[in-house]
Motif scaffolding. Structure first.
Motif, PDB file in Angstrom:
ATOM      1  N   VAL A   1      -4.357   3.145 -12.390  1.00  0.00           N
ATOM      2  CA  VAL A   1      -3.348   2.189 -12.880  1.00  0.00           C
ATOM      3  C   VAL A   1      -2.845   2.699 -14.237  1.00  0.00           C
ATOM      4  N   PRO A   2      -1.634   2.330 -14.586  1.00  0.00           N
ATOM      5  CA  PRO A   2      -1.063   2.941 -15.803  1.00  0.00           C
ATOM      6  C   PRO A   2      -1.523   2.265 -17.094  1.00  0.00           C
ATOM      7  N   TRP A   3      -2.787   1.984 -17.198  1.00  0.00           N
ATOM      8  CA  TRP A   3      -3.310   1.446 -18.457  1.00  0.00           C
ATOM      9  C   TRP A   3      -4.781   1.806 -18.564  1.00  0.00           C
ATOM     10  N   TYR A   4      -5.271   1.775 -19.750  1.00  0.00           N
ATOM     11  CA  TYR A   4      -6.716   1.873 -19.957  1.00  0.00           C
ATOM     12  C   TYR A   4      -7.106   1.106 -21.214  1.00  0.00           C
ATOM     13  N   GLY A   5      -8.428   1.020 -21.420  1.00  0.00           N
ATOM     14  CA  GLY A   5      -8.946   0.129 -22.463  1.00  0.00           C
ATOM     15  C   GLY A   5      -8.899   0.753 -23.845  1.00  0.00           C
ATOM     16  N   GLY A   6      -8.584  -0.052 -24.824  1.00  0.00           N
ATOM     17  CA  GLY A   6      -8.444   0.423 -26.195  1.00  0.00           C
ATOM     18  C   GLY A   6      -9.792   0.612 -26.876  1.00  0.00           C
TER      19      GLY A   6
ATOM     20  N   ASP B   1       0.808  -1.226   0.000  1.00  0.00           N
ATOM     21  CA  ASP B   1       0.000   0.000   0.000  1.00  0.00           C
ATOM     22  C   ASP B   1       0.841   1.275   0.000  1.00  0.00           C
ATOM     23  N   GLU B   2       2.138   1.115   0.028  1.00  0.00           N
ATOM     24  CA  GLU B   2       2.997   2.305  -0.087  1.00  0.00           C
ATOM     25  C   GLU B   2       3.330   2.607  -1.547  1.00  0.00           C
ATOM     26  N   ILE B   3       2.895   1.726  -2.423  1.00  0.00           N
ATOM     27  CA  ILE B   3       3.269   1.883  -3.836  1.00  0.00           C
ATOM     28  C   ILE B   3       2.098   2.457  -4.624  1.00  0.00           C
ATOM     29  N   ASP B   4       2.390   3.513  -5.347  1.00  0.00           N
ATOM     30  CA  ASP B   4       1.368   4.230  -6.101  1.00  0.00           C
ATOM     31  C   ASP B   4       1.450   3.819  -7.573  1.00  0.00           C
ATOM     32  N   THR B   5       0.344   3.348  -8.097  1.00  0.00           N
ATOM     33  CA  THR B   5       0.355   2.923  -9.509  1.00  0.00           C
ATOM     34  C   THR B   5      -0.372   3.924 -10.405  1.00  0.00           C
ATOM     35  N   SER B   6      -0.716   5.076  -9.873  1.00  0.00           N
ATOM     36  CA  SER B   6      -1.500   6.017 -10.679  1.00  0.00           C
ATOM     37  C   SER B   6      -0.598   6.854 -11.595  1.00  0.00           C
TER      38      SER B   6
END
Lengths: 478, 537
Positions: free
Chosen positions: B199-204, B177-182
């Protein structure tokens, strides 16, 4: 607007059961005979077709392999009795270069004349050998197209065969003089002679009919004249001769002068006296375009350049049918040179020598797919020659056992004339459409301008060095 | 809303009155992980367990198997068919819970499933498909016991030859929970929302017509759950998507299907699609069979005819023309970010910097091996460079031009796993767009028949009324939510091993990568390209 080059096609279904990639194995023993049988639900109706096929079976030498590989029936069977498998006959098609995928897609194009389309993205290797080690470019925003925004209908795939004048000349009446003839064909492709390994079927009349229909040219061994045409073609031979380029076989009598003079091009195998032979022929038929066939062996590239420097107007370079250098391989190199590299070398040397436009380079061998045609041009050829794809279009397995008395799995000796011509025509039409796809993406309006335009290509080795070399250092030696 | 850094009130202030009037309540979707087992009776397995008639139903196998392969339902006399896909196979042979030798009647037999050879391809090998299905089912990475070799494919290049150089021990011990994926999608200080996605992705982009209604909605709902985005594709904006407007990207592509002012005004991101990885240099392509009455209505076309989008935009001949397009959208929707989707020509770096100068917020590179829809095989294989090259090239160029920290660089085209996502980021992307993986999670087997006849036989990429109902909306949504969760767990695992507190620290860190075909002896040349995350990110 001039008439567009368009090949009229109609579907030509296969004569033999299709050799698909997948098949379903059914362990019937434990079948529950349920009312919801997944076989009835097959989207492609394959199970019913299979049952019908087995009922009507004339020969028990082909299995039914037309499954599309969707796994739906396998995964829904109430008793889990079905198993999807890869057809071993499919895996045996072709060889390491002419892969089952190439043969399969060639059959598909010969049947439909359409551009093969599929979904779900690319499934293949990242890069490969030869032509698979390059990508073609595309246009985008900063340079939408090189030739301006246009529709596909404006793309010309015509190319010239012959020596192009580097400047205009005029006669005393101020009319333009063309010092040599040029043959214009609507697509950068001619049909080559068949390699010795594939000589069982007598296909020349079909090939000649197909090239006449598509307005292309086929190289025909003069030793096969006049048997290369059938009776009906012979009756109307003037219609066919412009589409025939005789390979003047030194071991056979030459076709009569009245026949030769009605063709547009001939080919002479390379030899020490070839320049004298050209002079003789030009003296007799000045307008004939003469091509020299040069084997791409260890000295092939050098020889091609020498001939160009000596004033030869067309050079037809040929590697082996897998696209590799002919003859004993250079032991210092891990693998033989591929035709792509040899074309690039010839092209760049001719540019350095300032004589590139004075000679047409026809590149043969290893041209298995339409993208190979475009890529060979980008590497420096003016046009390509090919033969095996036309043979494959007739459902050939490329099993290399074309000998009298040995069973031909494609039953090539039984083929119908209309069928053979139709399949070849369809394949050529599909290749033409795909060339337009690539050229459209590149923003190129003329196939002539593809020649040597490596700015419209990306090479695997160069991208690796430029991008990954910076990140990861030197490449390991394989 | 949390993901916008400006106040909600300000949005309303800048939303046109007609958009406010027609805005529908936005749906909330839970990110909760719930099991979503395969919708097929027989899940494809690496190993098959056979139970013979010699079984005496003693229950020993069910007792010892920790994976639930053997099931004797209460009240039933006979065992259910073994759940072979849960079996860890040969890896189990070394354990004390291997059922085969412990069966007193020797009624069990284990064999390798011969079907595995027919499953998958070089880019998506069987193990990767099986692992993705497991993740979509459970929401967690598959147990190591299954020995799925799924972090890389077998394509022999690109991501498949790149590995991380993990330190033996993390430099800093961090809790999950210390890691930020945004990541932040607007890096310009232009007064527009600084949209952050979790999160570092989104839908195509997959348009209605190319995929089913349920597939599109499942993607959109999963995007809501994960506070990311999904994309309408170029086939128009369906009314059904409106409850998810705040998580949608609408595309303006060359065909301009269904493009209207009101649809542009609905969404936080508008994407110009100049090209796509499936068919770089060619326009979009919907085959006639898939142009059903419903599709033709939204695309304002004639039923049954093939629809080809032109290539390129016939109104864009230069970066200046591109800028006019962007200005047009920015005026119509004053809160929207602009994404420019391009494929990967040889001068992709020039395209990217030109697009940045035209005012785009997001440069979306779609590599030549990408795509989910119908495309000519010749285009898929041969046109444009793979994304692995393009990302590194564009990242470096933008750094050199001093523009890298002003624009979000998003990669797509062959991104299949959490490891691919991390590699793309280390090569220089801020994040990625995924498409095929979402379809795999819904049960796609990559048979490539999406384009033919009635479309996808598995009900994903089809609008055929007989095929599309195979997928239920709740199930589809959950499968994608689960997959994303598993990916996030894996991404956090990667960041943890590097001691990174944010995925933004990984951007451009190609020094943490190695390539199996290289000596990896470059002199730390990539450190110049490292983008330090902005404090406000």
């Amino acid at each position: 607007m001039p008439e567009k080059y368009h090949i009229k096609t109609t579907p030509v279904p296969p004569r033999l059961p299709r050799i698909g990639k997948y098949g379903i194995v059914d362990w019937r023993e434990d079948c529950a005979r349920c009312h919801n049988c997944v076989k009835k639900a097959c989207v492609y109706d394959r199970h019913r077709q299979e049952a019908e096929y087995i009922r009507n079976l004339k020969y028990f030498d082909f299995l039914f392999f037309e499954c599309m590989g969707c796994f739906s029936c396998v995964q829904n069977c109430t008793k889990d009795l079905l198993c999807l498998t890869i057809n071993s006959e499919y895996q045996r098609l072709g060889n390491h270069y002419w892969t089952p995928e190439i043969i399969h897609i060639t059959w598909q194009q010969a049947e439909t004349a359409a551009v093969p389309v599929s979904g779900a993205g690319y499934r293949g290797k990242f890069a490969g050998q030869g032509f698979d080690a390059m990508w073609t470019d595309m246009s985008e925003i900063v340079r939408p197209t090189r030739d301006g925004i246009h529709g596909r209908e404006y793309i010309s795939t015509s190319v010239d065969i012959g020596k192009k004048p580097s400047y205009l000349e005029f006669d005393e009446n101020k009319k333009t003089v063309f010092p040599s003839s040029i043959v214009d064909i609507p697509m950068p492709m001619i049909v080559d002679m068949n390699p010795a390994e594939y000589t069982l079927a007598r296909l020349e009349p079909l090939i000649i009919e197909a090239v006449r229909f598509t307005d292309l040219i086929a190289i025909i061994d003069s030793a096969k004249w006049p048997g290369a045409v059938n009776e009906s073609q012979m009756a109307d031979i003037d219609k066919y001769l412009p589409h025939i380029a005789f390979h003047l076989n030194p071991d056979a009598p030459e076709p009569p002068i009245e026949i030769l003079s009605k063709t547009r091009m001939v080919e002479i195998p390379d030899n020490d006296a070839v320049l004298d032979r050209i002079k003789e022929l030009k003296k007799t038929i000045p307008e004939l375009v003469i091509s020299i066939r040069v084997n791409l062996d260890a000295t092939g590239v050098q020889r091609a350049v020498e001939l160009a420097a000596a004033g030869v107007e067309v050079i037809h370079v040929i590697a082996d049918f897998n696209g590799d250098e002919i003859g004993p391989k250079n032991e210092k190199l891990a693998k033989p040179r591929f035709v792509k590299e040899m074309i690039r070398e010839i092209h760049t040397t001719l540019i350095k020598d300032g004589i590139r436009d004075e000679v047409t380079v026809i590149a043969g061998s290893g041209i298995a797919l339409p993208e190979h045609m475009a890529k060979a041009l980008l590497c420096g050829a003016d046009l390509i020659s090919t033969y095996l794809p036309l043979l494959i279009s007739l459902e050939c397995h490329l099993c290399e056992t074309c000998k009298p008395g040995i069973f031909c799995p494609a039953r090539l000796e039984e083929i119908d004339f209309e069928y053979g011509v139709g399949r070849m025509r369809n394949l050529i039409a599909a290749w033409h459409l795909q060339l337009i796809e690539l050229m459209g993406a590149m923003g190129m309006r003329e196939a002539r301008r593809l020649r040597g335009d490596v700015g419209r290509a990306m090479f695997f080795e160069e991208l690796e060095e430029e991008i990954f070399g910076t990140l990861f250092g030197s490449k390991k030696r394989v | 809303m949390e993901r916008f850094s400006v106040q909600k009130k300000e949005f309303k202030d800048i939303l046109p009155a007609n958009t406010l009037k027609t805005r529908v309540p936005q749906v909330e979707i839970s990110r909760e992980i719930k099991p979503a087992p395969s919708r097929y009776r027989n899940e494809i397995a690496k190993y098959i367990i056979h139970r013979s008639d010699d079984c005496i139903k003693c229950g020993k196998c069910a007792e010892i198997c920790p994976y639930g392969v053997h099931v004797l339902k209460p009240g039933y006399k006979y065992f259910a068919m073994p759940k072979s896909y849960l079996c860890t196979g040969e890896a189990c042979e070394k354990t004390d819970h291997f059922c085969i030798p412990q069966c007193p009647q020797k009624a069990l037999r284990m064999v390798k499933n011969p079907m595995i050879e027919a499953l998958g391809d070089y880019r998506w090998p069987a193990d990767m498909l099986l692992a993705t299905w497991r993740m979509a089912e459970t929401g967690a990475p598959p147990s190591e016991a299954y020995e799925y070799d799924y972090h890389c494919g077998n394509s022999g290049g690109g991501f498949d030859r790149i590995r991380f150089k993990f330190p033996e021990k993390p430099p800093v011990e961090l809790a999950d929970d210390e890691i930020d994926t945004s990541i932040i999608l607007n890096r310009r200080d232009d007064g527009r929302p600084r949209i952050k996605i979790d999160v570092p992705w989104y839908g195509g982009g997959m348009s209605f017509g190319s995929v089913s209604n349920v597939t599109q909605l499942s993607k959109a709902r999963a995007a809501v759950a994960w506070n990311i985005f999904s994309c309408s594709g170029e086939g128009g904006y369906m009314e059904r998507m409106r409850p998810y407007d705040d998580h949608m990207i609408t595309q303006v592509a060359t065909g301009l299907f269904g493009v209207r002012e009101e649809t542009i005004q609905r969404v936080p991101i508008v994407e110009f699609k100049y090209a796509q990885g499936a068919k770089p240099g060619l326009g979009g392509h919907l085959l006639g069979d898939k142009n059903t009455p419903a599709v033709s209505k939204i695309r304002e076309s004639v039923v049954g005819i093939s629809l080809f989008s032109p290539f390129p935009f016939h109104s864009v001949y230069s970066i200046e023309d591109h800028m006019k397009h962007i200005d047009w959208i920015k005026h119509i929707n004053r809160r929207a970010l602009i994404s420019t989707k391009v494929s990967t020509p040889t001068d992709v770096d020039m395209v990217a910097v030109g697009s940045y100068s035209a005012g785009t917020h997001i440069i979306h590179l779609d590599g030549g091996y990408g795509g989910t829809g119908a495309a000519p095989d010749i285009a898929k294989k041969n046109i444009a460079m793979p994304i692995e090259y393009a990302v590194a090239k564009v990242h470096k160029f933008l750094v050199d031009e001093g523009a890298r920290d002003k624009v979000a660089l998003i990669a797509s085209g062959g991104v299949r796993t959490a490891y691919d996502i991390a590699k793309a980021i280390a090569l220089g992307a801020d994040g990625v767009v995924v498409g095929t993986a979402e379809l795999i999670s819904l049960g796609c087997v990559r048979c490539t028949r999406c384009s033919a006849g009635r479309g996808c036989p598995r009900g994903i990429a089809t609008t055929d009324p007989g095929l599309a109902p195979q997928i239920e909306l709740e199930w589809g949504t959950q499968r994608i939510i689960n997959l994303y969760n598993a990916w996030r767990i894996e991404l956090i695992g990667i960041l943890k091993r590097f001691g990174m507190r944010s995925v933004r620290e990984l951007v451009g860190r190609s020094d943490l990568l190695m390539h199996l075909d290289y000596n990896n002896d470059a002199h730390d040349s990539s450190t110049d390209s490292v983008i330090q995350p902005r404090k406000s990110c």
